[in-house]
Motif scaffolding. Structure first.
Motif, PDB file in Angstrom:
ATOM      1  N   PHE A 187       0.719  -1.127  -0.191  1.00  0.00           N
ATOM      2  CA  PHE A 187      -0.161  -0.075  -0.208  1.00  0.00           C
ATOM      3  C   PHE A 187       0.977   1.086  -0.212  1.00  0.00           C
ATOM      4  O   PHE A 187       1.699   1.315   0.548  1.00  0.00           O
ATOM      5  N   THR A 188       0.470   2.410  -0.565  1.00  0.00           N
ATOM      6  CA  THR A 188       1.086   3.543  -0.365  1.00  0.00           C
ATOM      7  C   THR A 188       0.143   4.516   0.135  1.00  0.00           C
ATOM      8  O   THR A 188      -1.019   4.721  -0.048  1.00  0.00           O
ATOM      9  N   ILE A 189       0.763   5.738   0.793  1.00  0.00           N
ATOM     10  CA  ILE A 189      -0.022   6.666   1.136  1.00  0.00           C
ATOM     11  C   ILE A 189      -0.827   7.419  -0.048  1.00  0.00           C
ATOM     12  O   ILE A 189      -0.311   7.688  -1.313  1.00  0.00           O
ATOM     13  N   GLY A 190      -2.132   7.594   0.317  1.00  0.00           N
ATOM     14  CA  GLY A 190      -3.226   8.366  -0.695  1.00  0.00           C
ATOM     15  C   GLY A 190      -3.681   7.328  -1.650  1.00  0.00           C
ATOM     16  O   GLY A 190      -4.566   7.619  -2.250  1.00  0.00           O
ATOM     17  N   VAL A 216     -11.398   2.970   1.080  1.00  0.00           N
ATOM     18  CA  VAL A 216     -10.557   3.769   2.147  1.00  0.00           C
ATOM     19  C   VAL A 216      -9.236   4.259   1.470  1.00  0.00           C
ATOM     20  O   VAL A 216      -8.637   3.770   1.019  1.00  0.00           O
ATOM     21  N   THR A 217      -9.100   5.554   2.109  1.00  0.00           N
ATOM     22  CA  THR A 217      -8.032   6.349   1.465  1.00  0.00           C
ATOM     23  C   THR A 217      -6.928   6.051   2.575  1.00  0.00           C
ATOM     24  O   THR A 217      -6.686   6.298   3.777  1.00  0.00           O
ATOM     25  N   VAL A 218      -5.611   5.288   2.140  1.00  0.00           N
ATOM     26  CA  VAL A 218      -4.411   5.111   2.961  1.00  0.00           C
ATOM     27  C   VAL A 218      -3.919   6.266   3.465  1.00  0.00           C
ATOM     28  O   VAL A 218      -3.455   7.316   2.578  1.00  0.00           O
ATOM     29  N   GLU A 219      -3.990   6.804   4.652  1.00  0.00           N
ATOM     30  CA  GLU A 219      -3.111   7.942   5.309  1.00  0.00           C
ATOM     31  C   GLU A 219      -1.599   7.702   6.015  1.00  0.00           C
ATOM     32  O   GLU A 219      -0.884   8.480   5.480  1.00  0.00           O
ATOM     33  N   THR A 242      -3.648   3.068   8.824  1.00  0.00           N
ATOM     34  CA  THR A 242      -4.476   4.113   9.275  1.00  0.00           C
ATOM     35  C   THR A 242      -4.996   4.428   8.073  1.00  0.00           C
ATOM     36  O   THR A 242      -4.438   5.185   6.983  1.00  0.00           O
ATOM     37  N   GLY A 243      -6.713   4.685   7.992  1.00  0.00           N
ATOM     38  CA  GLY A 243      -6.955   5.201   6.509  1.00  0.00           C
ATOM     39  C   GLY A 243      -8.563   5.757   7.019  1.00  0.00           C
ATOM     40  O   GLY A 243      -9.041   5.794   7.796  1.00  0.00           O
ATOM     41  N   THR A 244      -8.733   6.993   6.133  1.00  0.00           N
ATOM     42  CA  THR A 244     -10.158   7.369   6.102  1.00  0.00           C
ATOM     43  C   THR A 244     -11.304   6.683   5.218  1.00  0.00           C
ATOM     44  O   THR A 244     -10.838   6.269   4.097  1.00  0.00           O
TER      45      THR A 244
END
Length: 139
Positions: A11-14, A33-36, A44-46
């Protein structure tokens, strides 16, 4: 050089991914989910519901998330994306008159499902008519 940092789980940020199980129990399966941020154990994600109305921050184990399979964009969605990239914004009138795209909200949804972050802002013209203006969001 600006390198993209990737977790050991890929996974990557964003990155926009989806849930593989209901989390929490009242949130349906396959929410986006957006990876934060991430570490070796947690991500952690939104969380976004399918209508984009519910958002929350969650802590996930890597097995609870999966990448969204890439989809080929329709020719109209590609036209909308090109206009967004070239001009920075698009409205329904522009889409209909310039691109001959009659269903801009559907093409925007296609782009969102393909992983693009798009922001919708409601505006009012000089006659008081409300309209939506879409633009690409920076990660």
């Amino acid at each position: 050089m600006n390198a993209t940092v990737q977790s050991k789980h890929g996974f990557t940020i964003g990155q926009i991914v989806r849930t593989t199980q209901e989390w929490p129990p009242h949130i349906p399966l396959h929410n986006k989910v957006t990876v934060e941020k991430f570490d070796d154990w947690y991500i952690t994600g939104t969380i976004h519901d399918y209508k984009g109305k519910y958002t929350a921050t969650g802590l996930f184990l890597p097995g609870e998330l999966e990448a969204i399979p890439a989809r080929k964009l329709s020719p109209q969605a590609e036209q909308v994306l090109t206009m967004l990239q070239e001009t920075g914004r698009i409205t329904g009138v522009q889409a209909a008159n310039v691109l001959k795209v009659r269903s801009l909200p559907r093409r925007i949804l296609d782009l969102k499902e393909a992983g693009y972050r798009i922001v919708k802002v409601m505006k009012t013209d000089h006659t008081g008519q409300r309209y939506a203006e879409y633009s690409l969001s920076q990660p």
